[in-house]
Design a protein around this motif. Structure first.
Motif, PDB file in Angstrom:
ATOM      1  N   CYS A 162       0.845  -1.181   0.000  1.00 54.15           N
ATOM      2  CA  CYS A 162       0.000   0.000   0.000  1.00 54.15           C
ATOM      3  C   CYS A 162       0.883   1.234   0.000  1.00 54.15           C
ATOM      4  N   ALA A 163       0.317   2.368  -0.333  1.00 52.74           N
ATOM      5  CA  ALA A 163       1.109   3.594  -0.447  1.00 52.74           C
ATOM      6  C   ALA A 163       0.198   4.807  -0.343  1.00 52.74           C
ATOM      7  N   SER A 484       6.198  10.817  -0.793  1.00 58.83           N
ATOM      8  CA  SER A 484       5.319   9.651  -0.692  1.00 58.83           C
ATOM      9  C   SER A 484       5.886   8.624   0.276  1.00 58.83           C
ATOM     10  N   PHE A 486       5.684   4.361   1.116  1.00 62.55           N
ATOM     11  CA  PHE A 486       5.326   3.051   0.576  1.00 62.55           C
ATOM     12  C   PHE A 486       5.542   1.993   1.659  1.00 62.55           C
ATOM     13  N   ARG A 500      -3.122  -4.785  -9.301  1.00 66.47           N
ATOM     14  CA  ARG A 500      -3.077  -3.661  -8.382  1.00 66.47           C
ATOM     15  C   ARG A 500      -4.437  -3.424  -7.739  1.00 66.47           C
ATOM     16  N   ILE A 505      -3.821   2.362  -2.877  1.00 66.70           N
ATOM     17  CA  ILE A 505      -2.957   3.424  -3.369  1.00 66.70           C
ATOM     18  C   ILE A 505      -3.732   4.735  -3.258  1.00 66.70           C
ATOM     19  N   TYR A 529       3.726   7.466  -9.294  1.00 65.14           N
ATOM     20  CA  TYR A 529       3.111   6.174  -9.015  1.00 65.14           C
ATOM     21  C   TYR A 529       1.619   6.239  -9.309  1.00 65.14           C
ATOM     22  N   GLY A 530       1.169   5.386 -10.209  1.00 67.73           N
ATOM     23  CA  GLY A 530      -0.242   5.328 -10.557  1.00 67.73           C
ATOM     24  C   GLY A 530      -0.666   6.319 -11.615  1.00 67.73           C
TER      25      GLY A 530
END
Length: 552
Positions: A162-163, A484, A486, A500, A505, A529-530
């Motif tokens: 998760c992040a 961020s 993580f 994912r 996220i 990311y993403g």
């Protein structure tokens, strides 16, 4: 590999002048003749002189000519023209005037450095240096016998579970796991904010922004109250914050009169808690150590000079079993061991010299018999026993972490769950080319042999990860990369493919474009990311090293 330079020719830029300071030779002669005539003639009035000057200025404004500027190649390392150095994608081009950027030795480049191919190159695997003293006897009978003879298998968190993207408004500077609640992670950033995140529920998070005025350098929990955390900041204060309410109490303020210039401004970096003595320790950028009683929340005694006067104390660490031992490190290129029963300037038990700034120095978490230091000379140094010979380290491991201009300093940290006291985690500065993507892995190193046990990365994390913290009870790795955070956990399935989970996220803030460059960890455009650009990449890239062979 010979140093490479770009083959493209630099353009010429034409800039039009706003005003012309250079005059033609004919105009200069005319003005000289006019000046001589004015000096010789005594009848010329001041008004006529002013009129002639006005006419000269108007004539030059009318004749504006363009300026031609030719751009030259200038090295960013040595500041000399004719060549370039630095990153080109995932390839680092060395400056021909400097030695290898990784190992600091001449004769080769960074890309073909033997230490880059194998971290254990040139590392002596000797587990213990015999000193044949009474201290060695005590170590063998009382401490070493508690350590297991067989080294357990390492469990590496190699998958992003998760992040929170753009969690903080500035780069993450420190991380701490809650001592009793397994899913709570505390984080600090460059702006002085303190974040509380329950990564088990993912969406439960909060950021307190009114605690410190600038960088939150270090955090420690109160051993008698797990709902309170102490923080040391570059604003010169030590705070005690309630995690439930966010109410903060200032224990120390080294700048009560505000800004008085850089020579007088005091910043606090090192911070640790001596729970047996009930003392909170903090150190500043002038080499001084401060002690605070956690029961009265007040400073006890006078500050003590523990490092060179005017040098920064970057870290403090108390021995896990012997409360009277204290480790400190600083910008004076030394890590020092102290006896807290007689803390006086120059009374250190032992001084461990380094070639450059020491970012961190830690005792081993289980027995406290080993010492691990991280220095800016791209070396991780290990002493196998504090009871043995401390004149030279047992091993020096070459690792890429020589950069902290726009980053939080790299620190190699022990795995608190490893009973063999051999596994450490540290981020990497020099990027690697993984399927055409320049990534900065997080390295797990066996310090007894210097071997790279595993390197973990995700193709969506293109920023550098200097802040890494292993969970004291679970197989979890927390990583602070730019703004961020993580959470890494071991991959359950043997297959590398994964789907994912979008609910794990979280995107915070806005992805703002910035012109600060790739190395500026405060920029927002590198948190990709993403994003749409990252969806076109492969789902996941994992790499482990077993027996010197890399598997991707």
């Amino acid at each position: 590999m010979a140093p490479q330079t770009r083959g493209t020719s630099f353009p010429k830029i034409v800039i039009e002048r706003d005003y012309d300071t250079e005059e033609s030779s004919e105009e200069e002669e005319e003005h000289e003749e006019d000046d001589e005539a004015l000096n010789d003639s005594e009848e010329a009035s001041d008004e006529e002189r002013l009129e002639e000057k006005d006419e000269a200025s108007t004539s030059t404004k009318k004749r504006r000519e363009p300026i031609t500027i030719s751009l030259k190649r200038v090295c960013k390392v040595c500041k000399k023209p004719g060549h370039e150095a630095g990153f080109r994608g995932a390839t680092y081009i060395d400056c021909p005037m400097k030695p290898c950027f990784l190992c600091k030795m001449p004769g080769h480049t960074t890309m073909n450095c033997p230490h880059r191919v194998a971290t254990e190159f040139g590392v002596s695997p000797a587990p213990f240096k015999s000193s044949h003293s009474s201290l060695e006897y005590v170590f063998e009978r009382q401490i070493k016998c508690r350590l297991p003879a067989m080294k357990p298998a390492y469990v590496i968190p190699n998958k992003v579970n998760c992040a929170v993207i753009r969690y903080h408004s500035r780069r993450v500077t420190c991380l701490e796991f809650h001592p009793t609640k397994n899913n709570i992670l505390i984080s600090g950033d460059k702006k002085g904010q303190l974040g509380v995140w329950d990564y088990g529920k993912v969406h439960e998070r909060i950021v307190y922004g009114n605690i410190h005025g600038c960088i939150l350098n270090n955090m420690k929990f109160n051993p008698s109250n797990d709902g309170t955390i102490y923080g040391a900041s570059s604003d010169g204060t030590v705070s005690s914050t309630d995690l439930e309410t966010g109410i903060s109490l200032s224990l120390v303020n080294l700048n009560p009169n505000g800004w008085q210039g850089p020579r007088n401004w005091r910043m606090l970096y090192g911070l640790d808690m001596n729970s047996d003595r009930g003392v909170l320790l903090a150190a500043d950028n002038f080499g001084l150590l401060y002690m605070m009683d956690v029961r009265s929340n007040d400073v006890t005694g006078k500050p003590i000079l523990i490092h060179k006067k005017g040098s920064k104390v970057t870290g403090l660490h108390c021995h896990p079993l012997q409360p009277d031992l204290l480790m400190s490190c600083g910008n004076d290129h030394f890590a020092r061991i102290w006896d807290m029963r007689r803390l006086e300037p120059g009374s250190s038990i032992y001084n461990l010299p380094h070639k450059r700034v020491v970012n961190s120095a830690y005792f081993s978490p289980q027995s406290g018999s080993k010492i691990l230091t991280t220095s800016q000379d791209n070396r991780i140094r290990v002493w196998d026993s504090i009871f043995g010979d401390l004149d030279s380290p047992s091993r020096e491991i070459v690792h890429s972490h020589d950069f902290n201009r726009h980053l939080t300093p790299f620190r190699a940290e022990w795995d608190p769950k490893d009973v063999s006291e051999s596994l450490v985690v540290v981020g990497r500065y020099i990027s690697e080319n993984f399927n055409g993507i320049a990534l900065h892995p997080i390295d797990f190193i066996d310090v007894t042999t210097g071997q790279l046990v595993a390197e973990v990365m995700d193709p969506n994390i293109t920023t550098i990860s200097p802040v890494n913290k292993l969970h004291p009870r679970d197989d979890v790795l927390a990583c602070g990369s730019s703004r961020s955070i993580f959470i890494w956990k071991p991959e359950e399935n043997s297959e590398l493919k994964r789907e994912r989970d979008e609910t794990k996220i979280i995107l915070c803030g806005k992805s703002e474009k910035s012109g600060k460059g790739k190395l500026d960890d405060d920029s927002g455009d590198d948190d990709t990311y993403g994003s749409k650009s990252s969806k076109t990449k492969k789902p996941c890239i994992k790499s482990k090293v077993h027996g010197g062979k890399r598997k991707c």
